[in-house]
Design a protein around this motif. Sequence first.
Motif, PDB file in Angstrom:
ATOM      1  N   VAL A   2       0.964  -1.239   0.097  1.00  6.40           N
ATOM      2  CA  VAL A   2      -0.055  -0.020   0.023  1.00  6.40           C
ATOM      3  C   VAL A   2       0.913   1.136   0.007  1.00  6.40           C
ATOM      4  O   VAL A   2       2.158   1.151   0.366  1.00  6.40           O
ATOM      5  N   LYS A   3       0.460   2.453  -0.472  1.00  4.43           N
ATOM      6  CA  LYS A   3       1.125   3.605  -0.423  1.00  4.43           C
ATOM      7  C   LYS A   3       0.411   4.609   0.541  1.00  4.43           C
ATOM      8  O   LYS A   3      -1.111   4.866   0.481  1.00  4.43           O
ATOM      9  N   LYS A   4       1.062   5.230   1.353  1.00  5.68           N
ATOM     10  CA  LYS A   4       0.391   6.314   2.292  1.00  5.68           C
ATOM     11  C   LYS A   4       0.165   7.573   1.680  1.00  5.68           C
ATOM     12  O   LYS A   4       1.235   7.935   0.975  1.00  5.68           O
ATOM     13  N   LEU A   5      -1.082   8.028   1.441  1.00  2.00           N
ATOM     14  CA  LEU A   5      -1.304   9.269   0.523  1.00  2.00           C
ATOM     15  C   LEU A   5      -1.560  10.631   1.701  1.00  2.00           C
ATOM     16  O   LEU A   5      -1.336  11.578   1.233  1.00  2.00           O
ATOM     17  N   GLY A   6      -1.730  10.153   2.873  1.00  4.07           N
ATOM     18  CA  GLY A   6      -1.945  11.333   4.008  1.00  4.07           C
ATOM     19  C   GLY A   6      -2.175  10.635   5.174  1.00  4.07           C
ATOM     20  O   GLY A   6      -2.383   9.304   5.318  1.00  4.07           O
ATOM     21  N   LYS A   7      -2.903  11.539   6.176  1.00  6.00           N
ATOM     22  CA  LYS A   7      -2.972  11.043   7.468  1.00  6.00           C
ATOM     23  C   LYS A   7      -4.516  10.065   7.284  1.00  6.00           C
ATOM     24  O   LYS A   7      -5.178  10.457   6.835  1.00  6.00           O
ATOM     25  N   GLY A   8      -3.928   8.835   7.879  1.00  4.47           N
ATOM     26  CA  GLY A   8      -5.125   7.791   7.693  1.00  4.47           C
ATOM     27  C   GLY A   8      -5.673   7.479   6.400  1.00  4.47           C
ATOM     28  O   GLY A   8      -6.783   6.791   6.259  1.00  4.47           O
ATOM     29  N   THR A   9      -4.924   7.546   5.429  1.00  8.33           N
ATOM     30  CA  THR A   9      -5.341   7.429   4.046  1.00  8.33           C
ATOM     31  C   THR A   9      -4.139   6.754   3.286  1.00  8.33           C
ATOM     32  O   THR A   9      -3.140   7.058   3.229  1.00  8.33           O
ATOM     33  N   TYR A  10      -4.673   5.520   2.709  1.00  7.71           N
ATOM     34  CA  TYR A  10      -3.642   4.566   2.288  1.00  7.71           C
ATOM     35  C   TYR A  10      -4.279   3.769   0.802  1.00  7.71           C
ATOM     36  O   TYR A  10      -5.735   3.667   0.669  1.00  7.71           O
TER      37      TYR A  10
END
Length: 208
Positions: free
Chosen positions: A195-203
């Motif tokens: 997975v890739k983290k896009l922002g706080k709490g967002t993957y």
Amino acid sequence: MEKIYDKKIMEALVAKSKYHDVLDSLGIDFYLIKYEKGELVSSPFQDEVLFQIVEQGSIDIYFIRDDGTCYSLSKGTTNYFLGDMDIFYPRSNNIYAEAAEKLTCISFSIEKNREALLSNNRFLKLICNSLSYKIGTMTVMDAAPASLTERVMSYMKYKCKNETLKGIEKSAFHLHCSARQLQRILNQSEAAGLVKKLGKGTYQLRIF
């Protein structure tokens, strides 16, 4: 996915079909859809509800619960029907069909041809036989064993828009786990490149 509308090709395929007598009696236009292995043949995200008959290849049909648990419903090969339940019931938000290999299906729109389908007794008899078999299969189905990590991946793929999980607390509630457990799995999956983290709490899912 590739759609083929050539009438001569379709006439030849329908003529070879096990159901050619019934299909000819419907008086509707058919077309061919070709799928690559792994493509979704039927899903809640499709705009048009199709009736499809497997002409060559095989499919896997499964049910994905909101917590990511996967139930295998059946496998379909030549002459298998997809869309038979959609003739009578609203489309399920949880049932998916995936090409297990290269696949070709004789296809047509249910909505555009609903009147012709419901007024043809021979066609309805085929549908009753198909649904009876599927109901019998579903009575003995069981959830496929899955780890929480597998359920998270399944949840992201099938239940999250654009395969993107947003909100740890909300997602943990659907997955029946704690926010801490979910965050740990997402951290591990990010480190593994899943997975890739896009922002706080967002993957966002990076596999499949």
